[in-house]
Scaffold this motif. Structure first.
Motif, PDB file in Angstrom:
ATOM      1  N   PRO A  51      17.361   1.957  -1.053  1.00  0.00           N
ATOM      2  CA  PRO A  51      16.272   1.734  -2.021  1.00  0.00           C
ATOM      3  C   PRO A  51      15.559   0.411  -1.792  1.00  0.00           C
ATOM      4  CG  PRO A  51      18.407   1.393  -3.060  1.00  0.00           C
ATOM      5  CD  PRO A  51      18.690   1.934  -1.699  1.00  0.00           C
ATOM      6  N   VAL A  52      14.258   0.395  -2.116  1.00  0.00           N
ATOM      7  CA  VAL A  52      13.495  -0.847  -2.014  1.00  0.00           C
ATOM      8  C   VAL A  52      13.900  -1.778  -3.151  1.00  0.00           C
ATOM      9  CG1 VAL A  52      11.529   0.235  -0.870  1.00  0.00           C
ATOM     10  CG2 VAL A  52      11.564   0.070  -3.361  1.00  0.00           C
ATOM     11  N   ASP A  53      13.631  -3.046  -2.977  1.00  0.00           N
ATOM     12  CA  ASP A  53      13.980  -4.077  -3.960  1.00  0.00           C
ATOM     13  C   ASP A  53      13.192  -3.832  -5.254  1.00  0.00           C
ATOM     14  OD1 ASP A  53      14.030  -6.507  -5.483  1.00  0.00           O
ATOM     15  OD2 ASP A  53      14.620  -7.594  -3.678  1.00  0.00           O
ATOM     16  N   GLN A  54      13.887  -3.380  -6.294  1.00  0.00           N
ATOM     17  CA  GLN A  54      13.230  -3.008  -7.541  1.00  0.00           C
ATOM     18  C   GLN A  54      12.716  -4.221  -8.309  1.00  0.00           C
ATOM     19  OE1 GLN A  54      12.611   0.202  -8.890  1.00  0.00           O
ATOM     20  NE2 GLN A  54      13.101   0.822  -6.805  1.00  0.00           N
TER      21      GLN A  54
ATOM     22  N   ASN B 116      10.020   1.418 -12.180  1.00  0.00           N
ATOM     23  CA  ASN B 116       9.061   0.433 -11.681  1.00  0.00           C
ATOM     24  C   ASN B 116       7.980   1.054 -10.810  1.00  0.00           C
ATOM     25  OD1 ASN B 116      10.427  -1.888 -12.836  1.00  0.00           O
ATOM     26  ND2 ASN B 116      12.019  -1.544 -11.302  1.00  0.00           N
ATOM     27  N   SER B 117       7.703   2.319 -11.035  1.00  0.00           N
ATOM     28  CA  SER B 117       6.677   3.005 -10.243  1.00  0.00           C
ATOM     29  C   SER B 117       5.970   4.049 -11.088  1.00  0.00           C
ATOM     30  CB  SER B 117       7.300   3.670  -9.014  1.00  0.00           C
ATOM     31  OG  SER B 117       8.277   4.619  -9.402  1.00  0.00           O
TER      32      SER B 117
ATOM     33  N   ILE C  60      19.310   1.132 -11.177  1.00  0.00           N
ATOM     34  CA  ILE C  60      18.059   1.904 -11.265  1.00  0.00           C
ATOM     35  C   ILE C  60      18.133   3.033 -10.244  1.00  0.00           C
ATOM     36  CG2 ILE C  60      15.559   1.845 -10.981  1.00  0.00           C
ATOM     37  CD1 ILE C  60      15.672  -1.128 -11.772  1.00  0.00           C
ATOM     38  N   LYS C  61      18.117   4.256 -10.727  1.00  0.00           N
ATOM     39  CA  LYS C  61      18.316   5.406  -9.861  1.00  0.00           C
ATOM     40  C   LYS C  61      17.002   5.841  -9.217  1.00  0.00           C
ATOM     41  CE  LYS C  61      21.670   9.070  -9.909  1.00  0.00           C
ATOM     42  NZ  LYS C  61      22.660   9.772 -10.724  1.00  0.00           N
ATOM     43  N   ALA C  62      17.063   6.242  -7.955  1.00  0.00           N
ATOM     44  CA  ALA C  62      15.882   6.755  -7.265  1.00  0.00           C
ATOM     45  C   ALA C  62      15.288   7.915  -8.051  1.00  0.00           C
ATOM     46  CB  ALA C  62      16.256   7.209  -5.860  1.00  0.00           C
TER      47      ALA C  62
ATOM     48  N   THR D 176      17.768  12.161 -12.435  1.00  0.00           N
ATOM     49  CA  THR D 176      17.072  10.916 -12.086  1.00  0.00           C
ATOM     50  C   THR D 176      16.815  10.014 -13.285  1.00  0.00           C
ATOM     51  OG1 THR D 176      14.884  11.928 -12.369  1.00  0.00           O
ATOM     52  CG2 THR D 176      15.893  12.050 -10.163  1.00  0.00           C
ATOM     53  N   GLY D 177      16.721  10.612 -14.479  1.00  0.00           N
ATOM     54  CA  GLY D 177      16.361   9.848 -15.662  1.00  0.00           C
ATOM     55  C   GLY D 177      14.873   9.804 -15.929  1.00  0.00           C
TER      56      GLY D 177
END
Length: 375
Positions: A133-136, A172-173, A165-167, A45-46
């Protein structure tokens, strides 16, 4: 033809071998294999930190306790499994249901409007519904502008990406949760994980996972202290051995799901009354494949179609009944929110079979049967 379910696990010889080796090891509860699984999830995931737990709901519960305080207001979606908003209640916080977009994800523009009207809102629980995925960009804007906490529920979405941007990367969370239930992309039987880049969140969840116990003082070999009220949400090394083996095949699994999604799209995007929930764009990891059906124009009821499809020996499902309409939530005063998109979504959609081992012939049979019934 054997019954075709809407989703199922794929287990191969490598999985059997990994589990057998774990069973033969001296330690079969949470141990070195669990640590290795966490390391591998970070690499995939990173994210800096990963905590594996007994199931996806446990992941949501622990993340909620780490992020929220009592009475916090949390924006969330009515389009998810019950566990997403239940976890907010577990933390004695208050879910606020926000309508969805056409693609089934929470409407982040409406979230921003809600925060502007009520600056006491503390968090957003954003679900990457069906693997999409949601809009990052919007998520980053809201997090940076309003300083709210963000939990990404990616129970459906491991392997998905948005603009690179990987889940689970938590760019951004504050944290992300995953589920490893058998119908997901990879399984540990039951299992889940939390990823985060925040060391404090990581350490708190690690403590909560194991009864709130820690060994800080070298008083005696047996000595431990319980410093917070924790839980037994550990996962076994047996399950984690399966998880590592499944993770090795994850990208292959997602490639196959995307091929199946494109095959469905090529049929349904040309149809007048049946449409894909969203058009393939290479971002979704497709835990689910959802179609919107205009039942009024086709003069067939949703329950009628659902039951008829079972006669053709394959399964469909509805994802999901609006959480805020559930009897328990109605008793709490929910149910009358302004969610026209969610209401329309629930009336129109069904999930078709989508899993790694679904063959082209089986998928063609599903499509042919669906059209045959609707004629």
């Amino acid at each position: 033809m054997d019954f075709i379910p809407y989703g199922k696990q794929f287990i191969d010889e490598a999985d059997f071998k990994a589990v057998a080796e774990a069973l033969a090891s001296p330690l079969i509860t949470t141990g070195p294999i669990a640590k290795e699984f966490e390391k591998r999830l970070c690499e995939y995931t990173g994210a800096k930190y990963s905590i594996v737990v007994s199931n996806g709901t446990a992941a949501l519960h622990l993340a909620s306790i780490a992020l929220l305080s009592a009475d916090d207001k949390v924006l969330t979606t009515p389009n998810s499994f019950l566990a997403t908003s239940n976890a907010i209640l577990y933390a004695n916080a208050k879910p606020i249901f926000v309508d969805i977009e056409e693609n089934g994800n929470i409407n982040l523009d409406l979230c921003e409007e809600a925060i502007k009207k009520d600056p006491t809102i503390k968090a957003i629980y954003a679900v990457a519904f069906s693997g999409n995925p949601v809009d990052q960009k919007k998520l980053k804007h809201i997090r940076d502008t309003y300083n709210v906490k963000i939990l990404e529920d990616c129970a459906h979405a491991i392997g998905s990406e948005y603009d690179g941007i990987k889940a689970g990367s938590c760019v951004n969370s504050d944290c992300t949760i995953f589920s490893f239930h058998p119908v997901k992309h990879m399984t540990t039987g039951e299992g889940g994980a939390i990823t985060t880049n925040n060391k404090d969140i990581y350490e708190k969840i690690m403590l909560l996972r194991n009864h709130g116990m820690e060994r800080k003082h070298d008083i005696a070999p047996w000595y431990y202290e319980m410093t917070v009220l924790g839980f037994n949400y550990r996962i076994t090394d047996i399950q984690c051995a399966l998880g590592i083996s499944q993770l090795d095949k994850l990208n292959e699994n997602i490639v196959r799901r995307r091929i199946l999604a494109q095959r469905y799209d090529n049929v349904f995007k040309r149809h007048e009354f049946i449409k894909p929930l969203y058009t393939y764009d290479g971002n979704s990891s497709y835990h689910l494949y959802v179609v919107k059906i205009d039942f009024n124009k086709l003069k067939v009821s949703k329950i009628g179609l659902f039951n008829k499809l079972k006669e053709y020996n394959f399964g469909v499902m509805v994802h999901y009944i609006p959480i805020n309409k559930q009897p328990y939530y109605r008793e709490l005063g929910y149910g009358d929110e302004d969610t026209p998109n969610m209401n329309k979504y629930y009336e129109e959609t069904i999930s078709l079979p989508m899993y790694y081992s679904l063959s082209d012939a089986e998928q063609d049979y599903v499509i042919k049967s669906l059209f045959e019934i609707l004629k």
